[in-house]
Design a protein around this motif. Structure first.
Motif, mmCIF file in Angstrom:
data_model
loop_
_atom_site.group_PDB
_atom_site.id
_atom_site.type_symbol
_atom_site.label_atom_id
_atom_site.label_comp_id
_atom_site.label_asym_id
_atom_site.label_seq_id
_atom_site.Cartn_x
_atom_site.Cartn_y
_atom_site.Cartn_z
ATOM 1 N N ASP A 131 4.163 -69.738 17.888
ATOM 2 C CA ASP A 131 3.436 -68.822 17.000
ATOM 3 C C ASP A 131 3.924 -68.881 15.560
ATOM 4 O OD1 ASP A 131 1.879 -67.995 19.057
ATOM 5 O OD2 ASP A 131 3.020 -66.166 19.473
ATOM 6 N N ALA A 132 5.019 -69.588 15.319
ATOM 7 C CA ALA A 132 5.526 -69.709 13.942
ATOM 8 C C ALA A 132 4.468 -70.405 13.086
ATOM 9 C CB ALA A 132 6.821 -70.514 13.939
ATOM 10 N N VAL A 133 4.355 -69.968 11.825
ATOM 11 C CA VAL A 133 3.380 -70.577 10.905
ATOM 12 C C VAL A 133 4.137 -71.534 10.000
ATOM 13 C CG1 VAL A 133 1.707 -70.120 9.075
ATOM 14 C CG2 VAL A 133 1.934 -68.505 10.980
ATOM 15 N N LEU A 134 3.813 -72.817 10.116
ATOM 16 C CA LEU A 134 4.521 -73.842 9.350
ATOM 17 C C LEU A 134 3.740 -74.203 8.087
ATOM 18 C CD1 LEU A 134 6.198 -74.062 11.943
ATOM 19 C CD2 LEU A 134 6.118 -76.543 11.722
ATOM 20 N N ILE A 135 4.375 -74.058 6.941
ATOM 21 C CA ILE A 135 3.731 -74.320 5.654
ATOM 22 C C ILE A 135 4.487 -75.446 4.955
ATOM 23 C CG2 ILE A 135 3.135 -73.331 3.391
ATOM 24 C CD1 ILE A 135 3.308 -70.514 4.816
ATOM 25 N N PHE A 136 3.763 -76.477 4.560
ATOM 26 C CA PHE A 136 4.406 -77.620 3.887
ATOM 27 C C PHE A 136 3.986 -77.617 2.424
ATOM 28 C CE2 PHE A 136 5.569 -81.863 2.766
ATOM 29 C CZ PHE A 136 6.580 -82.225 3.654
#
Ligand code: ADP
Ligand code: 5GP
Length: 200
Positions: free
Chosen positions: A116-121
Motif C-alpha cells: 500500500d506504500a505510495v512510491l514517488i520518483f
C-alpha cells in the motif's frame, strides 16, 4: 483512528528530493512525518546527528540488520543506509503520513513488504540539469559526483516501477504535484525513457 499512509520518495542524487521534502514538511496540512535514516557515511558540514541522519558504524548497522530492526536498507556509494522500523510503524499507527526519502533498492523492498506504500520518483528536467545541480550544490568531490551520475542511470531505469513519476523542473509545481498525489490524485508522467537516451 485510521492508519497513516507511507510515501516513499526516490530519485537520483541531485534531483531535488531533499529540497522538495523540506517544502512538503513545511506545510502542516500534509500531516507528514519524515523518517530519519541510519547511515554509515560520514557526517558532512551542515548536517545534524538525529536530524539529517543517525550516523553509525558498519558493525552497529549490521547488528541492527541482524536484530530485524530495519524496514529496509541498501548499500549506496559504498555506505549502508537504512530505515529503522520502529518509529515508522509507530507514526503510521498514530495516523501520521510518513515519508521515506530513500534510493530505489530500498524503495522497491518497501513496496514488496508494504504494497500500500505510495512510491514517488522525482526526475530532473534533463540529465545535464542533474549534473549542474550536483556540481553547483558543491557537496561532493568530482569523483563522487561522477559515481552518483553513474548510479543515476540504474536508478532512472527503476522509475517505471513506481506509482508516480514527477519532474522537478520548477520547484513549486513539483511540490504541488506531489501534494496532489498525496491527496490521492495520482497521475503518472513518464519522461524517463527520453532522459535515459540523453547524453550528459
Ligand atoms: P537530492 O536531495 O535529490 O540529492 P537536493 O535537494 O540536495 O537533491 O538538490 C540538489 C540541488 O539542486 C540543490 O542545490 C538544490 O538547491 C537544487 N534544486 C532543487 N530543486 C531545484 C529546482 N526545482 N530548480 C533548480 N534547482 C533545484
Ligand atoms: P546522501 O549521501 O546524498 O545523503 O544519500 C545517498 C542516497 O541514499 C540518496 O539517494 C538517499 O535518498 C538514499 N538514502 C537515504 N537514506 C536511506 C535509507 O534509509 N535507505 C535507503 N535505501 N536509501 C537511503
Amino acid at each position: 483512528m485510521s492508519k497513516g499512509v507511507l510515501f516513499v520518495i526516490s530519485g537520483p542524487s541531485g534531483t531535488g528530493k531533499g529540497t522538495v521534502c523540506k517544502e512538503l514538511l513545511a506545510n502542516d496540512d500534509n500531516n507528514l512525518f519524515l523518517s530519519i535514516s541510519s547511515t554509515t557515511r560520514e557526517k558532512r558540514a551542515g548536517e545534524t546527528e538525529g536530524e539529517t541522519y543517525n550516523y553509525t558504524t558498519a558493525d552497529k548497522f549490521k547488528s541492527m540488520i541482524e536484530n530485524n530492526e530495519m524496514l529496509e536498507y541498501a548499500v549506496y556509494s559504498g555506505n549502508y543506509y537504512g530505515t529503522p522500523k520502529k518509529t515508522v510503524e509507530k507514526m503510521l499507527a498514530e495516523g501520521r503520513n510518513v515519508i521515506l526519502e530513500i534510493e530505489p533498492q530500498g524503495a522497491l523492498k518497501v513496496k514488496s513488504i508494504l504494497p500500500d506504500a505510495v512510491l514517488i520518483f522525482i526526475i530532473p528536467p534533463s540529465m545535464a540539469e542533474l549534473k549542474k545541480r550536483l556540481v553547483e550544490r558543491n557537496r561532493e568531490t568530482d569523483e563522487q559526483i561522477a559515481a552518483r551520475l553513474e548510479a543515476a542511470k540504474w536508478e532512472m531505469e527503476q522509475a517505471q516501477k513506481y506509482n508516480c513519476i514527477v519532474v522537478n523542473d520548477e520547484l513549486d509545481a513539483c511540490v504541488g504535484e506531489i501534494e496532489e498525489i498525496m491527496r490521492g490524485n495520482v497521475q503518472k508522467r513518464a519522461m524517463v525513457d527520453k532522459l535515459l537516451h540523453e547524453k550528459y
